[in-house]
Design an enzyme around this catalytic site. Structure first.
Site, mmCIF file in Angstrom:
data_model
loop_
_atom_site.group_PDB
_atom_site.id
_atom_site.type_symbol
_atom_site.label_atom_id
_atom_site.label_comp_id
_atom_site.label_asym_id
_atom_site.label_seq_id
_atom_site.Cartn_x
_atom_site.Cartn_y
_atom_site.Cartn_z
ATOM 1 N N GLU A 117 -3.922 -25.696 25.355
ATOM 2 C CA GLU A 117 -2.562 -25.548 25.138
ATOM 3 C C GLU A 117 -2.016 -26.701 26.029
ATOM 4 O OE1 GLU A 117 -0.682 -21.762 24.804
ATOM 5 O OE2 GLU A 117 -2.367 -20.925 26.081
ATOM 6 N N HIS A 236 10.376 -22.047 25.353
ATOM 7 C CA HIS A 236 9.336 -22.264 24.719
ATOM 8 C C HIS A 236 9.801 -23.388 23.594
ATOM 9 C CE1 HIS A 236 5.787 -22.019 22.392
ATOM 10 N NE2 HIS A 236 5.156 -21.244 23.451
ATOM 11 N N ARG A 285 5.256 -28.005 28.579
ATOM 12 C CA ARG A 285 6.452 -27.450 27.847
ATOM 13 C C ARG A 285 7.741 -28.032 28.117
ATOM 14 N NH1 ARG A 285 4.305 -21.142 27.937
ATOM 15 N NH2 ARG A 285 2.897 -21.399 26.414
ATOM 16 N N HIS A 344 12.223 -18.360 27.400
ATOM 17 C CA HIS A 344 10.742 -17.912 27.257
ATOM 18 C C HIS A 344 10.411 -17.326 28.700
ATOM 19 C CE1 HIS A 344 6.836 -17.449 25.665
ATOM 20 N NE2 HIS A 344 6.218 -18.262 26.593
ATOM 21 N N ARG A 379 5.873 -23.691 34.093
ATOM 22 C CA ARG A 379 4.699 -23.048 34.257
ATOM 23 C C ARG A 379 3.824 -24.050 33.408
ATOM 24 N NH1 ARG A 379 2.905 -18.990 30.578
ATOM 25 N NH2 ARG A 379 4.886 -19.088 29.395
#
Length: 529
Positions: A117, A236, A285, A344, A379
């Site tokens: 990811e 997100h 992100r 998110h 994060r």
């Protein structure tokens, strides 16, 4: 009439952190009660798709050091390096114990399958059910909890926590709750663990379930604890676009889809991430969400598109995403998936150490509600389930280690009336002025809108408790975002677009002042206003 009961530990929330802690505490002999607003399986954990970021030692070229480095790189300079080390290095054992509790991860060639990811330098994310990792983890933990109910673990569902009770010395003395009919109760206990998740419901559009109303942060602040990093709300990048004005919980399109080769394109078909970050579509992100927001503004489009048409076996690998797409007439095998960012994950929360301890004796926090220092300003993908597993275990051990054989002190009566604003007003103000891209004028407008809608009331039911929590969180996020006059991680100030490591490389502690209003404590940032 208020009912009363007793316990050694009360856990608020039934996600991965809460159930992990509760199971360990009950196994160690503590009379443990889990309090949850809905059913035991209805929290945020079951909606997590991607997986658990963990280094198990069987992937050539990957290492715990690399996982630590990726976490620090994503965190924008605000991670606690010691916390990152501790949590990442405890990950393999925590995942092993989860598997012993019955969690089944996807496998390939007799070992856990991996995906990659955004922000990760290696394929290290273990997953379950293709893209249903959270659901599998929740299934295993709920089954274990139900099997433990006759051995010191009680589940009290349909109850909302209204106050953490303390005695005259400031120690935790229990928890006040309301049931679905507004009937009050008190759980006397020397230890309370908050594991309530985040505050995605602060925004009109979110990946979170309706339960994510910031209850735990509000409970902790009112009990005298400190929160921090509340301005770092991670959006997100890829949530399924189901039409203009869609609100509430939105279907997530896991980052693992990009990890396995999907490409973001704008309305003209241009792949726009390649020139923005060296990792292109697999940038952290905050970078991807901000880039999508800019491209939507530049092209006048309500969404961008995730092109996964080159991925073989999409329906088998990502069954949850495939079902969500099919529901709006999209076939990812042939059609680009329309996506937008949505609220998110809360990178900040109640300040704790890596054992879940807060500054209030007897009060602990774990999971998304807590700020351990693992995430910093942004994060790293799939570090959330990791943190819940690890800190849930460590918090249970801390409760056992801190426990003193004594009677629970007489709880003081909490303040009966709280500031409460209409939820729709709060969500509209935060979505418009405190989402991706903030400035001083907009933050002031959001603050004024919430203030104008606020009245003082006594919450007598779940909705009132949640609205009071959202009101407090809106005030706290706006206070922190207004103080941080720079752009860092997932906090983007359009009037201060640069990062300022000279004056603002520090987390912002938030506490309640004498009037009960959240304020940035002390001279947290040099030159901030």
């Amino acid at each position: 009439m208020t009912w009363e009961a007793g316990a050694d530990l009360v856990v608020v929330g039934s996600g991965v952190a809460g159930l992990t802690a509760a199971l360990d505490a009950a196994a160690a002999g503590l009379a443990t009660v889990v309090v949850t607003k809905d059913g035991i399986a209805e929290g945020s954990t079951r909606w997590a798709q991607g997986g658990v970021a963990v280094v198990l030692g069987d992937i050539a070229g990957d290492s715990l050091d690399a996982h630590v480095a990726d976490t620090l790189a994503a965190g924008g300079g605000l991670n606690d390096a010691a916390a990152v080390e501790a949590i990442v290095r405890c990950g393999p054992d925590a995942v092993r114990r989860l598997r012993e509790r019955g969690a089944r991860f996807d496998a390939r060639d007799s070992r856990p399958d991996r995906t990659r990811e955004g922000g990760h330098s290696a394929f290290r994310v273990v997953h379950a059910g293709g893209d249903a990792t959270g659901a599998e983890i929740e299934r295993a933990l709920v089954a274990a909890a139900r099997g433990s109910e006759l051995r010191g673990l009680t589940v009290l569902d349909g109850h909302v926590a209204s106050d953490v009770l303390r005695d005259a010395g400031g120690r935790v003395a229990g928890l006040a709750v309301l049931d679905d009919h507004g009937r009050p109760g008190v759980l006397r206990a020397p230890a309370v663990l908050l594991a309530t998740g985040g505050y995605g419901a602060l925004y009109a559009s979110t990946t979170n379930p309706p339960t994510a109303t910031g209850d735990g942060v509000a409970l902790a602040l009112r009990a005298g604890a400190t929160a921090s990093d509340l301005e770092f709300v991670q959006f997100h990048p890829t949530v399924l676009h189901t039409g203009a004005g869609a609100a509430g919980r939105r279907p997530l399109v896991t980052e693992a889809v990009r990890g396995e080769g999907a490409i973001l394109r704008d309305r003209t078909g241009t792949a726009f991430m390649a020139g923005i970050h060296p990792r292109a579509d697999l940038a952290p992100r905050d970078v991807v969400a901000a880039a999508i927001t800019r491209r939507m503004a530049e092209t006048g489009s309500g969404c961008v598109f995730l092109d996964a048409t080159s991925l073989a076996g999409f329906a088998r690998r990502f069954p949850t995403v495939h079902a969500s797409c099919a529901a709006i007439g999209i076939d990812p095998a042939t059609d680009p998936i329309p996506v937008t960012p949505a609220a998110h994950y809360a990178c900040g929360g109640v300040v704790t150490d890596t054992d879940g301890r807060t500054g209030v004796p007897g009060l602990y926090a774990a999971g998304e509600v807590a700020r351990t220092g693992l995430h910093g300003a942004n994060r790293l993908a799939s570090n959330s389930l990791l943190e819940g597993l690890v800190v849930g275990e460590r918090a249970a051990r801390a409760v056992l280690g801190d426990r003193v054989i004594r009677g629970v002190g007489e709880p003081l009566a909490p303040a009966p009336a709280l500031p409460v604003a209409d939820r729709a007003v709060v969500q509209r103000a935060m979505s418009t002025f405190a989402g991706i891209g903030r400035d001083a004028t907009g933050l002031a407008t959001a603050s004024d809108a919430v203030e104008a809608a606020t009245t003082i009331a006594v919450p007598t039911a779940r909705a009132g408790v949640e609205d009071a929590a959202l009101t407090l969180l809106a005030q706290a996020v706006v206070a922190a975002a207004g103080t941080r006059r720079e752009s860092r991680g997932c906090h983007v100030r359009t009037d201060f677009p640069d990062r300022d490591d000279t004056h603002q490389r520090a987390s912002l502690p938030i506490r309640l002042d004498a009037s009960g209003r959240p304020v940035v404590a002390g001279d947290a940032l040099v030159g901030a206003a």
